[in-house]
Motif scaffolding. Structure first.
Motif, PDB file in Angstrom:
ATOM      1  N   LYS A 196     109.000  73.187  40.671  1.00 50.62           N
ATOM      2  CA  LYS A 196     109.596  74.097  41.676  1.00 50.62           C
ATOM      3  C   LYS A 196     108.877  73.997  43.020  1.00 50.62           C
ATOM      4  N   ALA A 197     107.537  73.904  42.935  1.00 49.31           N
ATOM      5  CA  ALA A 197     106.761  73.800  44.174  1.00 49.31           C
ATOM      6  C   ALA A 197     107.091  72.495  44.911  1.00 49.31           C
ATOM      7  N   GLU A 198     107.243  71.381  44.135  1.00 49.51           N
ATOM      8  CA  GLU A 198     107.584  70.105  44.753  1.00 49.51           C
ATOM      9  C   GLU A 198     108.970  70.164  45.406  1.00 49.51           C
ATOM     10  N   LYS A 199     109.893  70.809  44.690  1.00 56.51           N
ATOM     11  CA  LYS A 199     111.245  70.955  45.244  1.00 56.51           C
ATOM     12  C   LYS A 199     111.243  71.818  46.499  1.00 56.51           C
ATOM     13  N   ALA A 200     110.455  72.893  46.465  1.00 58.12           N
ATOM     14  CA  ALA A 200     110.358  73.765  47.645  1.00 58.12           C
ATOM     15  C   ALA A 200     109.739  73.021  48.825  1.00 58.12           C
ATOM     16  N   LYS A 201     108.711  72.173  48.431  1.00 60.90           N
ATOM     17  CA  LYS A 201     108.069  71.382  49.493  1.00 60.90           C
ATOM     18  C   LYS A 201     109.069  70.423  50.138  1.00 60.90           C
ATOM     19  N   ALA A 202     109.892  69.770  49.281  1.00 60.29           N
ATOM     20  CA  ALA A 202     110.899  68.839  49.809  1.00 60.29           C
ATOM     21  C   ALA A 202     111.909  69.571  50.692  1.00 60.29           C
ATOM     22  N   ASP A 203     112.307  70.767  50.215  1.00 67.44           N
ATOM     23  CA  ASP A 203     113.255  71.559  51.028  1.00 67.44           C
ATOM     24  C   ASP A 203     112.646  71.945  52.375  1.00 67.44           C
ATOM     25  N   LEU A 204     111.356  72.307  52.319  1.00 66.24           N
ATOM     26  CA  LEU A 204     110.679  72.681  53.570  1.00 66.24           C
ATOM     27  C   LEU A 204     110.594  71.498  54.524  1.00 66.24           C
ATOM     28  N   LEU A 205     110.330  70.299  53.962  1.00 66.89           N
ATOM     29  CA  LEU A 205     110.277  69.108  54.822  1.00 66.89           C
ATOM     30  C   LEU A 205     111.638  68.834  55.477  1.00 66.89           C
ATOM     31  N   LEU A 206     112.697  68.987  54.663  1.00 70.33           N
ATOM     32  CA  LEU A 206     114.038  68.805  55.223  1.00 70.33           C
ATOM     33  C   LEU A 206     114.331  69.827  56.323  1.00 70.33           C
ATOM     34  N   CYS A 207     113.929  71.072  56.051  1.00 67.58           N
ATOM     35  CA  CYS A 207     114.128  72.131  57.070  1.00 67.58           C
ATOM     36  C   CYS A 207     113.343  71.819  58.343  1.00 67.58           C
ATOM     37  N   LYS A 208     112.124  71.301  58.153  1.00 67.79           N
ATOM     38  CA  LYS A 208     111.303  70.978  59.324  1.00 67.79           C
ATOM     39  C   LYS A 208     111.950  69.869  60.158  1.00 67.79           C
ATOM     40  N   LEU A 209     112.458  68.832  59.432  1.00 69.09           N
ATOM     41  CA  LEU A 209     113.129  67.748  60.152  1.00 69.09           C
ATOM     42  C   LEU A 209     114.352  68.267  60.909  1.00 69.09           C
ATOM     43  N   SER A 210     115.102  69.112  60.236  1.00 66.90           N
ATOM     44  CA  SER A 210     116.290  69.693  60.897  1.00 66.90           C
ATOM     45  C   SER A 210     115.885  70.548  62.094  1.00 66.90           C
ATOM     46  N   ALA A 211     114.802  71.333  61.916  1.00 67.00           N
ATOM     47  CA  ALA A 211     114.321  72.181  63.014  1.00 67.00           C
ATOM     48  C   ALA A 211     113.834  71.334  64.188  1.00 67.00           C
ATOM     49  N   ASP A 212     113.155  70.189  63.847  1.00 61.62           N
ATOM     50  CA  ASP A 212     112.685  69.301  64.918  1.00 61.62           C
ATOM     51  C   ASP A 212     113.863  68.723  65.701  1.00 61.62           C
ATOM     52  N   GLU A 213     114.932  68.344  64.971  1.00 60.88           N
ATOM     53  CA  GLU A 213     116.122  67.824  65.657  1.00 60.88           C
ATOM     54  C   GLU A 213     116.755  68.890  66.555  1.00 60.88           C
ATOM     55  N   GLU A 214     116.842  70.105  66.033  1.00 52.46           N
ATOM     56  CA  GLU A 214     117.400  71.201  66.828  1.00 52.46           C
ATOM     57  C   GLU A 214     116.539  71.477  68.057  1.00 52.46           C
ATOM     58  N   CYS A 215     115.228  71.355  67.883  1.00 48.37           N
ATOM     59  CA  CYS A 215     114.306  71.586  69.014  1.00 48.37           C
ATOM     60  C   CYS A 215     114.510  70.530  70.097  1.00 48.37           C
ATOM     61  N   VAL A 216     114.670  69.255  69.640  1.00 48.97           N
ATOM     62  CA  VAL A 216     114.914  68.182  70.613  1.00 48.97           C
ATOM     63  C   VAL A 216     116.219  68.413  71.355  1.00 48.97           C
ATOM     64  N   LYS A 217     117.269  68.794  70.606  1.00 47.76           N
ATOM     65  CA  LYS A 217     118.554  69.082  71.244  1.00 47.76           C
ATOM     66  C   LYS A 217     118.443  70.251  72.225  1.00 47.76           C
ATOM     67  N   ALA A 218     117.690  71.280  71.796  1.00 44.52           N
ATOM     68  CA  ALA A 218     117.519  72.450  72.670  1.00 44.52           C
ATOM     69  C   ALA A 218     116.785  72.076  73.960  1.00 44.52           C
ATOM     70  N   GLU A 219     115.758  71.202  73.816  1.00 45.30           N
ATOM     71  CA  GLU A 219     115.021  70.759  75.009  1.00 45.30           C
ATOM     72  C   GLU A 219     115.926  69.941  75.938  1.00 45.30           C
ATOM     73  N   GLU A 220     116.752  69.075  75.321  1.00 40.40           N
ATOM     74  CA  GLU A 220     117.692  68.301  76.136  1.00 40.40           C
ATOM     75  C   GLU A 220     118.690  69.214  76.853  1.00 40.40           C
ATOM     76  N   GLU A 221     119.209  70.203  76.125  1.00 40.75           N
ATOM     77  CA  GLU A 221     120.138  71.160  76.740  1.00 40.75           C
ATOM     78  C   GLU A 221     119.451  71.941  77.855  1.00 40.75           C
ATOM     79  N   LEU A 222     118.175  72.285  77.611  1.00 45.41           N
ATOM     80  CA  LEU A 222     117.424  73.023  78.634  1.00 45.41           C
ATOM     81  C   LEU A 222     117.241  72.182  79.890  1.00 45.41           C
ATOM     82  N   ILE A 223     116.942  70.885  79.713  1.00 49.44           N
ATOM     83  CA  ILE A 223     116.791  69.981  80.861  1.00 49.44           C
ATOM     84  C   ILE A 223     118.109  69.867  81.623  1.00 49.44           C
ATOM     85  N   LYS A 224     119.210  69.698  80.844  1.00 49.10           N
ATOM     86  CA  LYS A 224     120.527  69.622  81.491  1.00 49.10           C
ATOM     87  C   LYS A 224     120.834  70.900  82.251  1.00 49.10           C
TER      88      LYS A 224
END
Length: 368
Positions: free
Chosen positions: A33-61
């Motif tokens: 369960k901990a490994e699965k939670a860790k994998a889910d957290l990594l996926l969430c982090k990657l998704s959050a990083d992508e959203e952050c990059v998009k947000a920064e791009e939108e902010l620049i625009k």
């Protein structure tokens, strides 16, 4: 034969072993369960990083858009301020024109006399000879009647950064006026100029009738002599009575000592015609010769006096011509080139006048 059980070196009982195996299974499940939670957290982090990059791009625009909007607002404000300044100047100019028209109206009203005649000062001009009038009596050489046609030129005040263009074809001028605004290439910049019609001041037309008398002459520069006026009058009569000098029998002498002038009226019609050909005439008094100035006696009056308002349908007025570093002649050439091109709705230009500084007066005359 009985099987032998492997002895537990730790002496752990069977129940204890089962309990430990259960604990191990639980921990394995927790780790999974901990490994699965860790994998889910990594996926969430990657998704959050992508959203952050998009947000920064939108902010620049968004920042770029805000900066662009800010620049546009400033440019628009500057443009509006310039247009407002031009409108204020045009308003002031219109007010001055209204005041001038009021003054002209007041002058016209004051020039209207009680008997209905109009008095108006006319600038010095060249007159066009129209025709000779036939005599209405039996003496063909008595008086000379001349008629001159006079039409005043119409003035127009051309202000700074304005231009007048007169086209060969009236339709070209009217088409440009209907278009209103034009973008003219002035080498270093594009100038948005306005085309509009304009009004000229009031002009006058009349016929000048001049009658040159065949019986009378004007005499000036009569010498100042210490003799009575009657004696001088007699001497003038005797002097011009001599037909060999171009005179004849004198009917009347109207002498004014103060102005040193006289009007000589001859009895014979046409007697004055020969005298006015020479501007000087001798006067002999007490053995001394004086030179009198002789000129024709004329009667002048006006007929067919008309007031008229001039409209030049071939001419347009350009306003709001922006100042450039080029000289006045170069700017005038560029304006002429633009409005000569058919692609700009232009045509052949007869005359053009551009004023970059100060004020000048342009004169219009009636088409003949």
């Amino acid at each position: 034969m009985k099987s032998m059980a492997t002895p537990d070196p730790f002496g752990t009982s069977k129940d204890e072993m089962e309990r430990l195996e259960g604990e191990l299974k639980k921990w394995k499940e927790r780790v999974e369960k901990a490994e699965k939670a860790k994998a889910d957290l990594l996926l969430c982090k990657l998704s959050a990083d992508e959203e952050c990059v998009k947000a920064e791009e939108e902010l620049i625009k968004l920042k770029d858009f805000q900066e662009k909007q800010h620049k546009n607002v400033i440019m628009s404000r500057d443009t509006h301020e310039r247009e407002l300044h031009v409108l204020i100047e045009e308003n002031a100019e219109l007010k001055r024109e209204i005041e001038k028209l009021k003054e002209d109206l007041a002058k016209c009203s004051s020039g209207l006399s009680r008997d209905g005649q109009i008095k108006k000062k006319v600038a010095e001009m060249k007159m066009k000879f129209s025709h000779m009038e036939e005599m209405k009596n039996d003496y063909a050489d008595m008086n000379t009647h001349c008629v001159f046609g006079v039409t005043t030129k119409l003035p127009f005040r051309l202000n700074q950064n304005q231009a007048l263009l007169t086209f060969e074809n009236e339709e070209v001028a009217q088409r440009l006026i209907k278009m209103g605004k034009h973008a003219v290439n002035l080498d270093s910049k594009i100038a948005d100029v306005r085309v509009k019609p304009f009004a000229l001041e009031m002009g006058v037309k009349f016929e000048l009738h001049v009658t040159i008398s065949g019986k009378k002459i004007n005499v000036s520069e009569v010498p100042e002599l210490s003799i009575p006026e009657d004696w001088m009058r007699d001497k003038l009569e005797l002097n011009f009575y001599k037909s060999e000098q171009g005179g004849g029998e004198v009917e009347n002498v109207n002498y004014d000592k103060q102005s040193r002038t006289a009007v000589i009226t001859f009895l014979r019609p046409g007697a004055a015609n020969g005298l006015v050909r020479c501007t000087k005439y001798p006067l002999f008094v007490n053995g001394r010769c004086y030179r009198l100035s002789v000129s024709p006696n004329t009667d002048v009056h006006l007929e067919k006096f008309q007031l008229y308002c001039g409209i030049s349908k071939k001419t347009i007025l350009l306003n709001r011509i922006e100042e450039t570093e080029d000289d006045e002649e170069s700017v005038q050439d560029m304006i002429e080139i633009h409005f000569q091109k058919p692609s700009n709705s232009g045509g052949e230009i007869e005359k053009i006048k551009y004023v970059s500084k100060g004020v000048t007066w342009v004169w219009f005359e009636e088409d003949t």
